[in-house]
Every structure is written in structure tokens, then in C-alpha cells.
Motif scaffolding. Structure first.
Motif, mmCIF file in Angstrom:
data_model
loop_
_atom_site.group_PDB
_atom_site.id
_atom_site.type_symbol
_atom_site.label_atom_id
_atom_site.label_comp_id
_atom_site.label_asym_id
_atom_site.label_seq_id
_atom_site.Cartn_x
_atom_site.Cartn_y
_atom_site.Cartn_z
ATOM 1 N N SER A 44 0.824 -1.221 0.000
ATOM 2 C CA SER A 44 0.000 0.000 0.000
ATOM 3 C C SER A 44 0.853 1.264 0.000
ATOM 4 O O SER A 44 0.483 2.279 -0.584
ATOM 5 C CB SER A 44 -0.939 0.000 1.213
ATOM 6 N N PHE A 46 3.890 1.597 -1.436
ATOM 7 C CA PHE A 46 4.370 1.788 -2.809
ATOM 8 C C PHE A 46 3.241 2.252 -3.735
ATOM 9 O O PHE A 46 3.429 3.103 -4.600
ATOM 10 C CB PHE A 46 5.002 0.500 -3.342
ATOM 11 N N TYR A 47 2.045 1.679 -3.518
ATOM 12 C CA TYR A 47 0.898 2.072 -4.350
ATOM 13 C C TYR A 47 0.527 3.531 -4.119
ATOM 14 O O TYR A 47 0.298 4.293 -5.075
ATOM 15 C CB TYR A 47 -0.301 1.171 -4.038
ATOM 16 N N SER A 48 0.481 3.961 -2.861
ATOM 17 C CA SER A 48 0.099 5.347 -2.550
ATOM 18 C C SER A 48 1.114 6.348 -3.087
ATOM 19 O O SER A 48 0.756 7.440 -3.521
ATOM 20 C CB SER A 48 -0.073 5.524 -1.041
ATOM 21 N N LEU A 49 2.396 5.943 -3.057
ATOM 22 C CA LEU A 49 3.436 6.834 -3.587
ATOM 23 C C LEU A 49 3.390 6.943 -5.106
ATOM 24 O O LEU A 49 3.886 7.915 -5.683
ATOM 25 C CB LEU A 49 4.819 6.338 -3.149
ATOM 26 N N SER A 50 2.784 5.948 -5.759
ATOM 27 C CA SER A 50 2.685 5.977 -7.225
ATOM 28 C C SER A 50 1.543 6.872 -7.707
ATOM 29 O O SER A 50 1.487 7.232 -8.884
ATOM 30 C CB SER A 50 2.487 4.562 -7.772
ATOM 31 N N ILE A 51 0.633 7.224 -6.805
ATOM 32 C CA ILE A 51 -0.505 8.070 -7.189
ATOM 33 C C ILE A 51 -0.065 9.534 -7.184
ATOM 34 O O ILE A 51 0.414 10.030 -6.164
ATOM 35 C CB ILE A 51 -1.688 7.879 -6.212
ATOM 36 N N PRO A 52 -0.227 10.239 -8.299
ATOM 37 C CA PRO A 52 0.208 11.644 -8.330
ATOM 38 C C PRO A 52 -0.698 12.539 -7.489
ATOM 39 O O PRO A 52 -1.879 12.249 -7.293
ATOM 40 C CB PRO A 52 0.100 12.014 -9.822
ATOM 41 N N GLU A 130 0.832 13.353 -18.209
ATOM 42 C CA GLU A 130 1.572 12.203 -17.675
ATOM 43 C C GLU A 130 2.014 12.471 -16.248
ATOM 44 O O GLU A 130 1.898 11.613 -15.375
ATOM 45 C CB GLU A 130 2.779 11.903 -18.561
ATOM 46 N N LYS A 131 2.539 13.675 -16.011
ATOM 47 C CA LYS A 131 2.944 14.051 -14.655
ATOM 48 C C LYS A 131 3.082 15.566 -14.569
ATOM 49 O O LYS A 131 3.124 16.256 -15.585
ATOM 50 C CB LYS A 131 4.255 13.378 -14.265
ATOM 51 N N ARG A 283 -2.517 9.582 1.491
ATOM 52 C CA ARG A 283 -1.666 8.381 1.492
ATOM 53 C C ARG A 283 -1.724 7.635 2.833
ATOM 54 O O ARG A 283 -1.693 6.400 2.865
ATOM 55 C CB ARG A 283 -0.224 8.773 1.142
#
Length: 311
Positions: A44, A46-52, A130-131, A283
Motif C-alpha cells: 500500500s 508503494f501504491y500510494s506513492l505511485s498516485i500523483p 503524464e505528470k 496516502r
């Protein structure tokens, strides 16, 4: 399912739940329970850090009633309503009413989305981002979709550029328009990856709803004015001429207001701003929820396995 498995399942369902036994089973498998919960926590994170990050700009708006014309309109409505209707002029219903819901529906309409769709830089910021780099304060686009200010083409030959109906759906899902029932003001919010764009889009919406409403009223008043002036030149009856002159004054007043008022229908009480802090994602909440889910899942697995295999 064979007879033996069916018998085990029936046994499992028919037994009474012993809370002490549940605690004992979980305690015996505590290392497995902690390990699986910890694994869910790591995933979770790593997943939360991947969300912009996303940023929300807000504005509070007052709906303008053009009160300077309402007095004149109400004074002539009862006297000259018949003549106005013959001329195709709408003097309203006697009560200025609440235009808040009209404005809100106008903002949500396909026609308004199509208008916003035509502005450069808007569509790509909805569909091709994209970012966002907060240090450079710059949006980077997915070059597979949008490269060097040109929409790219799919393998089937169709452009990645969305239709205005697709934009309409995305626009309404990102833009929050609500009426505050306590104050009567309209709350306008927009969330985006770029804090600068979220502020720019709100300003664009406010400006364009004012411009479109102003132009519509002005065009209608100009058309009515031309008609009234042509009728006035052909009318000899003094009372009728006086009535037409009053209607002409009203239309001139509408045109005058359209020319001098920048905030014609929506006036900001609180202007849109560039947000400094993200509005989403949360997060910490994501990590807590996934860790809790991992704990429940591992507990359920341990208990089901224990009681189902128990003879």
C-alpha cells in the motif's frame, strides 16, 4: 463436492463460535498474521506513492440579478406586457427569481463544455497529462497521446483527441458546482494535477459564463430594440408611443449593463487561487485501510482453514 467435504462444511456451519478459541488460533498464527498484514502495508505504501498529487482550486460566487433594471422592468411589466409579447420581448414573470440553478445547469451543459473545449491547452490537460513537476511548475504530457502540441494517431488511424462529448463527461466529473443553501452563493471547485491549471480553469469558467450570458442578453436586447424602433416610426397613437418608448428604455438599459459590467451574471466573492497543498490522495488513509484489509484477510484465512479442517 463429495460427501466427506459436505460433511465437514456442515460440521463447520453447525458449530457454535467460541471467542476464546478464535483468539487462541490467531495467537498461535500471529507471525503469519503480522507478516501478511505487513506485506499489505508495504504494498500500500508503494501504491500510494505511485498516485500523483492533485490540487483543488475553489471560488465562491454571487449570482447577479441586475437589480438596476429590475425596478424599471417591474413597473412596466403590468402596463406593457401585452405590447412586449407582440414584439417578441420577454419581460419575465414579475419575480426576478433565483438564477443560481440556471447558472449551474448552464455550466454543466454540453453547449458550455463545447465552448470550453475550443480553448487551446484545455483538452490536453484533461486527457494527456503524464505528470506534473512542482519544482519546474510544468506539466509533462504523454508523448504517445500528445506530442509537440499535436494529438497523435492510434494504430487504427483514429486520433487520440477526445470528442467534445468525452470532454463534457470529464469536465463535469472534475468540476464541482454546488449551491450553498445557507448563504445562497455558488461554490465552484476544480481538481487537477497542476495547481496552476486548476486556478486557470476556474477563471476561464467564470469569465466565459459571464461573456456568453452577456452576449446573449445584449443580442436579444439589440434585436428587440431594432424592432421597437421600427414599430415606433409607424405608430401615431400617443399612448402606444409612450408604451413603446418605455420598452425601448428598458432594452437600452440592458445593453448598457452588458457593456459596463465585467461580472455580468457571476461575481466572485472569493476569487480562484493557486492551491499550495494537495487535496488528494490521502496516502496515510490508503496505508491504514490496506493494512486493515490485510489483517482481516489473513485472519479470515487462518480461521476458515482452522475450523474447516477441524474434525
Amino acid at each position: 463436492m463429495n460427501k466427506e467435504e459436505a460433511s465437514k462444511l456442515e460440521n463447520f456451519l453447525s458449530k457454535e463460535i467460541d471467542l476464546r478459541e478464535i483468539i487462541f488460533v490467531l495467537w498461535n498464527r500471529k507471525f503469519f498474521l503480522i507478516s501478511l498484514s505487513f506485506l499489505f502495508s508495504i504494498i500500500s505504501i508503494f501504491y500510494s506513492l505511485s498516485i500523483p498529487n492533485k490540487y483543488t482550486s475553489e471560488s465562491i460566487l454571487e449570482v447577479q440579478s441586475n437589480s438596476s433594471t429590475s425596478g424599471a422592468m417591474s413597473s412596466i411589466r403590468s402596463q406593457f406586457g401585452g405590447i412586449a409579447s407582440l414584439a417578441g420581448i420577454n419581460l419575465g414573470s414579475g419575480d426576478s427569481g433565483d438564477k443560481s440553478f440556471w447558472v449551474m445547469e448552464r455550466i454543466k451543459s454540453k453547449e458550455f463544455s463545447k465552448h470550453i473545449y475550443s480553448f487551446p491547452g484545455v483538452v490536453e490537460n484533461f486527457f494527456a497529462v503524464e505528470k506534473y513537476d512542482p519544482d519546474e511548475q510544468k506539466i509533462f504530457y504523454n508523448e504517445k497521446i500528445f506530442k509537440q502540441s499535436v494529438w497523435q494517431t492510434r494504430s487504427n488511424g483514429k486520433s487520440y483527441k477526445p470528442t467534445f462529448l468525452e470532454f463534457h463527461a470529464a469536465f463535469n466529473s472534475s468540476l464541482d458546482v454546488q449551491k450553498n443553501t445557507e448563504t445562497g452563493f455558488i461554490d465552484l471547485k476544480f481538481e487537477h494535477f497542476s495547481p496552476k491549471f486548476s486556478e486557470e480553469l476556474l477563471n476561464l469558467v467564470i469569465n466565459e459564463i459571464n461573456v456568453l450570458t452577456k452576449e446573449g442578453d445584449k443580442n436579444e436586447a439589440t434585436f428587440s430594440l431594432e424592432y421597437l424602433q421600427s414599430v415606433l416610426g409607424k405608430t401615431l397613437i400617443e399612448d402606444t408611443r409612450l408604451s413603446i418608448n418605455e420598452l425601448i428604455k428598458t432594452q437600452l438599459n440592458i445593453i448598457m449593463l452588458a457593456d459596463v459590467k465585467d461580472f455580468y451574471i457571476l461575481k466572485p466573492i472569493d476569487l480562484p487561487f493557486v492551491p499550495e497543498s494537495k487535496s488528494s490522495p490521502s496516502r496515510s488513509l490508503i496505508v491504514i485501510m490496506w493494512s486493515f484489509f490485510g489483517f482481516l484477510l489473513s485472519s479470515l484465512y487462518i480461521l476458515v482453514r482452522h475450523f474447516y479442517l477441524k474434525k
